[in-house]
Each structure stands twice: as C-alpha cells, then as structure tokens.
Enzyme design. Structure first.
Site, PDB file in Angstrom:
ATOM      1  N   TYR A 197      39.475  -6.412 -52.541  1.00  0.00           N
ATOM      2  CA  TYR A 197      38.306  -5.591 -52.849  1.00  0.00           C
ATOM      3  C   TYR A 197      37.816  -4.879 -51.597  1.00  0.00           C
ATOM      4  CZ  TYR A 197      33.720  -4.386 -54.850  1.00  0.00           C
ATOM      5  OH  TYR A 197      32.610  -3.719 -55.304  1.00  0.00           O
ATOM      6  N   LYS A 242      37.969  -0.834 -51.118  1.00  0.00           N
ATOM      7  CA  LYS A 242      36.705  -0.114 -51.046  1.00  0.00           C
ATOM      8  C   LYS A 242      36.569   0.652 -49.735  1.00  0.00           C
ATOM      9  CE  LYS A 242      34.874  -0.931 -55.061  1.00  0.00           C
ATOM     10  NZ  LYS A 242      34.544   0.175 -56.001  1.00  0.00           N
TER      11      LYS A 242
END
Length: 256
Positions: free
Chosen positions: A144, A148
């Site tokens: 993640y 991101k």
C-alpha cells in the site's frame, strides 16, 4: 463542477463524494467494481451507475465514453478507487501486483482516457485519492505504501506537465477515515494510531468540495499531515526514527 465521475463510489469516501457533488447540483457518474453498490448510490442521488473495474483500462474507457455520451463531457474525474493490501516485502507477488494495478494504474488509465478530450476542449480536473501514506508511509503495509507513493508521483508529474494547458490535478491525502478499508483486516501500528483521529467520509467529502473550487495540489483533510510531511522532508532521519519507535512499541506490546 457540473459533470463528475467518481470511481470506487459504491461506499466510503467515493460514495460520500458522489453524494456531496450531487447535492451541490452536479450530475454524477457512479463507478464501482460492485455493481449493486454502484446502483444503490446512483439511485439515491439521481446519478448514472457504470459498474466496472478501475484497474482495467477497457472498463475505464467505457466509463469515460459513458460520461461523454450521457452528460456531454466530464468536468471532474475523481480517481478514487483503491485497495489496502497488508504485509511486508514478503507479501505474495500477486498482492503487490494488485496494489499496483488498482492504486497506480487505475490513475494512469483515467489520465489516458480523459486527457486527449480535455486538451482538445480547453481543460478539466483530475482528483486522485492518494492517502497520507503517499506523503508519509503506512506501517504494516508495504504494498500500500509503495503504490501510494507511486500514485502521488504520477499526480505530481501530471500537474507539472499539464498545468499550463488547463488541466488541474489534485491529490487527496487523508489519514484515517472510518470506512471498510480502515476497519477491516489485521491490526497494525498504523491502524491503532489512525483510529483515534479518524474522520467520517462525509467530512472528507466536505473538504474535497471546497478544494475543487481552487487549485491547491495537496488536499489534506487532516491538517497535521502537512507538518508530518514537512518534518519528513527536512529532518528525514528524525522522522524515520520516530516511525520506527512506533513500530517497536507495537511489536513489543504484541509479544507481551
């Protein structure tokens, strides 16, 4: 904004944004991989449901084609769809790839689909839901955090490349928000910390509605993120040391 497309709008931040834009008078195209969820939100706000996978380029092109066919165009495209994949460097390749596809390539596909039309017509606005993890990090979730950061990098590149041609690009970077992404999955140091200051999706939508009236690149529902980002940039070792201290504390409590 008169004509808005929101991906990942079957729930959470996406649904809250769709509702807010509709309440403000916009016509909204509601996209989600969950067909039933998209239909419910669209029916509630008088919008148009277009189910599909934001990580599939053909589905994104169909979504954009529908916006032009049904609304005559799109003034704001909210690339909001995202997934939270936990784990470290040892997370399976499939999970790394899924995080990359949804958290990064969905934004690339959106840009590919709308930019040619907007450059021909004089402009448009892209809002990427990036997360504060893209500015900072998210302990307990390497895929993640990495994806991101990449999403933020792409947003920055688009802003630097097309701002003078009428394209406004903004990056929405909230911390904890009370959505299924926040409450599901395994406990981690980051989730424990973020839960205390978590906002409601409607709070984030209010910040977004105000932000799209201007052109600030970073949209920060949690104001403290700006301070953390500044510390990370100006005293990186101290910031990393502080994050590691948090992780150590979580590890130790888990062993006790």
């Amino acid at each position: 904004m008169r004509r808005v497309v929101v991906t990942g709008a079957g729930g959470g931040i996406g649904a809250a944004m769709a509702r807010r834009f509709a309440a403000d008078g916009a016509r909204v195209v509601v996209n989600d991989v969950d067909e039933a969820a998209a239909a419910v939100v669209a029916a509630e706000i008088g919008g148009i449901a277009v189910p599909g996978d934001a990580g599939d380029e053909a589905d994104v092109r169909r979504l954009v084609d529908t916006a032009w066919a049904e609304l005559g165009g799109c003034d704001l495209f909210c690339a909001n769809a995202g997934i939270l994949t936990g784990g470290s460097a040892d997370a399976p390749d499939a999970e790394w790839q899924q995080a990359w596809q949804i958290n990064v390539m969905s934004h690339v596909y959106a840009a590919r689909a709308v930019l040619p039309r907007w450059l021909d017509s004089g402009g448009g606005r892209l809002l990427f839901t990036v997360s504060a993890a893209g500015l900072l990090t998210l302990l307990g979730s390497a895929p993640y955090s990495v994806s991101k950061h990449a999403a933020l990098g792409f947003a920055e590149w688009l802003r630097a490349t097309y701002a003078h041609r009428g394209i406004t690009v903004q990056a929405l970077c909230p911390q904890g928000v009370n959505t299924a992404m926040m409450t599901g999955g395994e406990e981690s140091a980051s989730r424990t910390i973020l839960a205390a200051g978590a906002l409601e999706p409607e709070d984030v939508a209010t910040v977004v509605a105000e932000a799209v009236q201007g052109d600030s690149f970073l949209v920060l529902p949690h104001k403290e993120v700006a301070d953390y980002y500044a510390l990370r940039a100006t005293d990186t070792d101290r910031w990393l040391g502080g994050m590691n201290k948090v992780q150590r504390g979580f590890d130790e409590s888990g062993r006790s």
